[in-house]
Design an enzyme around this catalytic site. Structure first.
Site, mmCIF file in Angstrom:
data_model
loop_
_atom_site.group_PDB
_atom_site.id
_atom_site.type_symbol
_atom_site.label_atom_id
_atom_site.label_comp_id
_atom_site.label_asym_id
_atom_site.label_seq_id
_atom_site.Cartn_x
_atom_site.Cartn_y
_atom_site.Cartn_z
ATOM 1 N N SER A 170 0.826 -1.201 0.000
ATOM 2 C CA SER A 170 0.000 0.000 0.000
ATOM 3 C C SER A 170 0.870 1.266 0.000
ATOM 4 O O SER A 170 1.677 1.456 -0.892
ATOM 5 C CB SER A 170 -0.956 -0.043 1.204
ATOM 6 O OG SER A 170 -1.987 0.900 1.064
ATOM 7 N N HIS A 365 -7.255 -6.205 1.748
ATOM 8 C CA HIS A 365 -6.184 -5.316 1.315
ATOM 9 C C HIS A 365 -4.843 -5.690 1.940
ATOM 10 O O HIS A 365 -3.798 -5.588 1.300
ATOM 11 C CB HIS A 365 -6.553 -3.881 1.676
ATOM 12 C CG HIS A 365 -5.495 -2.880 1.324
ATOM 13 N ND1 HIS A 365 -4.918 -2.794 0.071
ATOM 14 C CD2 HIS A 365 -4.894 -1.911 2.078
ATOM 15 C CE1 HIS A 365 -4.028 -1.823 0.059
ATOM 16 N NE2 HIS A 365 -3.991 -1.274 1.268
#
Length: 397
Positions: A170, A365
């Site tokens: 990320s 995620h």
């Protein structure tokens, strides 16, 4: 669609199969058997270090380390970066966490990958995250954070660092790309970016503040934070949550009755249960209120970093990221939780063979936390294929 857009800045809250989804009421009944107690870093890493780095005008760089306990001796260092590591030989896997997370998010993955390939692992807390301490923690620009990576590498290895494979999740993936593009790690072997794509990340920014406001502001304990992270879907792997959430939260510095401290998630859970169980009688209600008072006597925990205050840097992390990623001259691996994350530039680049891509379905995620073995398998295969390292005995790609 809006929830999917949040995924590229920090861990969002996707639905958990068979469990409670975002917005569902989280129950904490007395019969719960799942263990949400914190796990120590020492179960996954060999050493914990604080790497001391002078500012841009400084000359001397040093670090101190102990296998279990930590002691700092320098009184003049401006920046100290918390490092967790394992291994003494082979290429270095330099692990960079996502926004709001810490190096501990790589704990379970580290144990898995270290048993698969010949390597050494270095996971660091980025500035303003975890236990890293810097003079200007408000400066989270991509340029500054990329320079931090280079300084830490120099502090650890001097002018002749070993071969390094940089892996970022990320926000950490974006910083890894900026670091590679600026050549802050001259011995870079390859680059692995996990679940961050410029297109969806940029689309998510407009609604990110609303998402951050929707999260609990405080927790009554670390265990409570761990339970929330699992039930909300932020982390789908209970073991990983038990070691990584301790790096995401800290004790509140404000008094409990301060206007700046809102209800803890524990108190919200209690109130929600009361709404459902009013028919069980006033005695139940009284007991829960007494438990609520006990909570107030203890310290509450809040997020280690207030991500809402970093908004001015978000665009700088992700704008132009796809082109920057494609321009890096080293072999590249992109791991995604869903193929829908690809934007136009990356789709074309992937068709042209400019990088290797693998989709790991049924993950949230936090791919490396949810499925550490799948991520380790993909990375091991990539590194062995490029002859960066070799598999340890007993493992096959």
């Amino acid at each position: 669609m809006e929830k999917q857009l949040h995924l590229n800045l920090l861990a969002s809250r996707p639905p958990v199969p068979g469990g409670l989804q975002s917005g569902s009421k989280m129950r904490m009944g007395p019969g719960r058997k799942r263990d949400f107690s914190p796990l120590s870093w020492s179960q996954y890493f060999e050493t914990m270090e604080d790497v001391e780095v002078e500012n841009d005008n400084g000359k001397d760089i040093s670090f101190t380390a102990e296998p279990i306990s930590l002691t700092l001796y320098s009184l003049t260092t401006l920046h100290t970066f918390r490092i967790y590591s394992s291994g003494q030989h082979g290429p270095v896997l330099l692990l960079l966490h996502g926004g709001g997370h810490s190096a501990l998010s790589w704990a379970v993955f580290t144990e898995v990958i270290y048993n698969r390939i010949n390597c050494r692992v270095v996971a660091m807390d980025l500035r303003a995250h975890g236990d890293t301490k810097v003079k200007n923690s408000d400066d989270l620009s991509a340029e500054t954070m990329a320079k931090d990576i280079g300084k830490v590498v120099e502090a650890l290895y001097g002018e002749n660092p070993p071969p390094i494979m940089m892996i970022g999740h990320s926000m950490g993936g974006a910083i890894a790309v900026h670091t590679a593009a600026a050549n802050h790690v001259p011995s870079l072997l390859g680059l692995c970016v996990i679940d961050v794509v410029e297109g969806t990340a940029m689309d998510a920014l407009n609604s990110m503040q609303n998402f951050l406001r929707s999260r609990p502001k405080t927790f009554k304990s670390v265990e409570n934070a761990i339970e929330w992270s699992v039930k909300s879907g932020q982390i789908r792997n209970v073991e990983s949550a038990r070691v990584s959430m301790g790096g995401q939260v800290k004790k509140c510095e404000e008094p409990l009755n301060s206007p700046g401290v809102s209800k803890s998630i524990g108190e919200v859970i209690i109130e929600e249960e009361e709404e459902e169980e009013e028919e069980e009688g006033e005695s139940n209600h009284k007991r829960k209120k007494e438990d609520d008072q006990e909570v107030k006597k203890e310290s509450l925990y809040t997020w280690q970093i207030d991500l809402s205050k970093t908004e001015k840097y978000w665009e700088g992390w992700f704008s132009g990221l796809s082109a920057l990623f494609l321009s890096c001259p080293v072999p590249k691996l992109l791991l995604l939780a869903g193929v829908d994350r690809l934007d136009k530039d990356l789709t074309i680049g992937q068709m042209q063979g400019k990088f290797q891509m693998q989709v790991l379905p049924q993950c949230g995620h936090a791919v490396h936390e949810d499925a550490p073995e799948k991520v380790a398998d993909a990375l091991a295969s990539f590194m062995v294929r490029h002859k960066f390292t070799e598999l340890k005995e007993g493992f096959l790609c």
